[in-house]
Write an enzyme that holds these catalytic residues in place. Structure first.
Site, PDB file in Angstrom:
ATOM      1  N   TYR A 125       1.020  -1.228   0.097  1.00 19.13           N
ATOM      2  CA  TYR A 125       0.211   0.113  -0.085  1.00 19.13           C
ATOM      3  C   TYR A 125       0.794   1.366  -0.109  1.00 19.13           C
ATOM      4  CZ  TYR A 125      -4.757  -1.880   0.541  1.00 19.13           C
ATOM      5  OH  TYR A 125      -5.877  -2.699   0.542  1.00 19.13           O
ATOM      6  N   GLU A 161       2.545 -28.656  17.232  1.00 21.32           N
ATOM      7  CA  GLU A 161       2.075 -28.378  16.087  1.00 21.32           C
ATOM      8  C   GLU A 161       0.920 -27.253  16.028  1.00 21.32           C
ATOM      9  OE1 GLU A 161       1.460 -31.643  13.189  1.00 21.32           O
ATOM     10  OE2 GLU A 161       0.113 -30.403  11.931  1.00 21.32           O
ATOM     11  N   ASP A 210       1.730 -34.471  13.813  1.00 26.43           N
ATOM     12  CA  ASP A 210       0.940 -35.503  13.454  1.00 26.43           C
ATOM     13  C   ASP A 210       1.655 -36.501  12.434  1.00 26.43           C
ATOM     14  OD1 ASP A 210      -1.279 -34.256  14.642  1.00 26.43           O
ATOM     15  OD2 ASP A 210      -2.074 -33.220  13.096  1.00 26.43           O
TER      16      ASP A 210
END
Lengths: 385, 385
Positions: free
Chosen positions: A117, A213, A265
């Site tokens: 911006y 995680e 996981d």
């Protein structure tokens, strides 16, 4: 306690304080000014100005077996001002350099969206805009990082904040002393910029770092005061850890010599997260050196855990085609390719044809993961490397 | 500082400490036990056991003009054990109640995903599973909330953590005293469960709360020490604020009597976030009473800001069909319908046919938003309500 009900006060603008540049700021400014000087010098010598930008592509990325992380090769692409195809991106690159210099001069930071911006305007006397979309600006910022050999954070650009930490470490963060052992259930929100001039390690008595995680799993470990019982720092990255978390882990690992254990996981995504923490990512190979932790250990769920822990089949999640494809890709990563235990691990996962999340251990007890699973892995030295 | 390099210690399991129930826990347990008693009573009287579950559907939701928030109506659905179509969900509802009772008894909390894994098993002597997927379990947990008239957090269930806070408030969080005025660039990670038995307000000298939409904008406000200059608390919710953030804002607004000002984008999403903070959401109408802040003010970007602030057209974002549709829907929300200024605001946005993000103000200066835009709005009392 006393109650308050005030309208906001009338604001009186303060005079801006003089900006104190840190040694890192000075070094980054020198690099950015070097880029500008090259333009001037070229012009003075009557030559066409150009930039040689290291190539950010798979073809220019390799796994360095000695350093044990992904690094960029030496290929570069020339970007010239007097070339109709390159003039726009040449201009954008210098504009980004100038934008970052401005940030450092002002002693301020912003997001890459913010910088977009800031740089966006219609070029004087033309109908052309400097940037049509943020995609253009993001790519140019990555170019600038490699060109100026500066991390994005050193260019005063931050990413979105994610991830938290608790444990026996006292930090100094922008003048405040923060004791991460006294953070309740909330935790210290890991900043996006954790460079040494902003975050200083004051005291640390931890023996290691346990990185989990997800935030929900982190809450379980924090509520069970795992970090107190095991004298460690407890971090999470809300999934794929953002740059601030990776950089902080890297700094704590190296400066405080703390081993890093990752609780992730048993699925391709968990393995990929581990791979990025350990060896870096292909997209951001330039930053490996200051982000990766080649010694990080995997103490997450394993493909043998259905049998080993006596879990029920109904807590497993069936793999889909994308999972299978990703698992096969990961097996072929050069840093997994040479490792028999990882090969066996991923082969077994493919054979299982199911995934196991850390949360599935709850089936064996709410605190099985914090009181049995992880402590046993750590005590037995049973991790993947 | 001294360097460490230890392997993790051998873990010795501790005896579990006796659980101390809080007054909230006791009250929640009474409600859950009441549900179980109904089953026993029905059986004793030779009647078919059933549950009357308040209907969670648009048809049973209304805007209460006096209370100024969305609330649930009185419609219920009967769920019977001896009804082939309802036996499964009846059993699931009681299982969820029993699962939450177990959590409270153990003094532990988990995520709704965690509870799903905890409850999931194959029913003895059958091939049927208690839950086939988390969707089933999530819906039943929402039923249980309304049935037991307990917030999810009171049932010891947490959501993912997002959002942070800094400013002149001292909290007690699980026994730790946390001074949010000394949090550096990181901030206090707002917990998912912020009920009074876990989070206590010790001291607060702030005059109001400034809630910003995104973490990146929050970083700008924090770096500029806006909260110090304006003596306020500064929070963000990483987009649509999660339950923990909404509940904490609600508690601070009511218990500390702090007005809440929201800095959000000039787009349908920003307006929707405001609407949820202020009046609640249709999905979770049951919780409005303890989540909503009908007095919250909107000091975010406005449809007149292109002209008012002298912004350049090229920092605007063109609306797409979804945006236009959402804007028209929001205009018709009963709580926006009666408000002329809001109608004008959204009409003008549709006329503009573009959106404006808070970050776009950076085009006028890195700190324009913290030093000019928001202070001017607050000083002039220029907000939407």
């Amino acid at each position: 306690m006393a109650k308050k009900k005030h309208a906001p006060k009338k604001f009186v603008a303060e005079k801006p304080k003089p900006v104190k540049l840190t040694p890192i700021d000075k070094s980054t400014l020198t690099k950015l000014e070097g880029l500008a000087d090259k333009v001037v010098n070229a012009a003075m010598r009557g030559r066409d100005p150009f930039l040689d930008i290291p190539t950010r592509a798979l073809s220019n990325v390799r796994f360095n077996k000695t350093k044990r992380y992904i690094e960029m090769g030496k290929n570069t692409n020339r970007r010239e001002l007097f070339n109709l195809n390159q003039a726009r991106s040449y201009m954008q690159t210098l504009l980004a350099g100038s934008g970052c210099k401005g940030l450092i001069d002002e002693g301020k930071t912003t997001s890459i969206r913010g910088l977009y911006y800031r740089m966006k305007h219609t070029i004087e006397g033309a109908k052309e805009e400097t940037f049509n979309n943020q995609g253009e600006s993001d790519a140019v910022i990555e170019d600038l990082e490699v060109l100026a050999n500066s991390l994005r954070e050193e260019l005063h650009l931050y990413a979105d904040k994610r991830g938290e930490m608790v444990g026996p470490i006292v930090l100094e963060d922008m003048g405040d002393e923060i004791d991460c052992a006294r953070m309740g259930s909330g935790g210290y929100g890991i900043p996006s910029i954790v460079e040494p001039d902003r975050i200083k390690f004051k005291r640390c008595t931890a023996d290691f770092i346990l990185h989990v995680e997800k935030g929900t799993v982190w809450q379980r470990f924090n509520e069970d005061k795992f970090w107190k019982k095991h004298n460690c720092l407890l971090t999470h990255g809300a999934g794929q850890p953002p740059r601030g978390v990776r950089r902080l882990l890297h700094r704590m690992h190296n400066e405080l010599e703390l081993p890093v254990y990752c609780v992730l996981d048993n699925d391709p995504w968990g393995y990929y997260i581990y791979s990025v923490i350990k060896q870096g990512s292909i997209n951001l190979a330039f930053e490996s050196q200051r982000m990766t932790i080649p010694d990080a250990k995997f103490v997450g769920l394993r493909s043998i855990d259905l049998e080993r822990c006596g879990l029920d089949m109904n807590v497993t999640i069936k793999m889909n085609d994308t999972d299978r494809k990703r698992a096969k890709q990961i097996m072929k990563y050069p840093w997994f390719e040479g490792k028999k235990r990882w090969q066996k691990e991923i082969e077994k996962m493919l054979q299982n044809d199911f995934k196991l999340e850390v949360e599935s251990l709850i089936n064996l007890g709410i605190s099985y993961v914090t009181e049995t699973y992880v402590p046993e892995r750590l005590a037995e030295g049973d991790w993947l490397d």
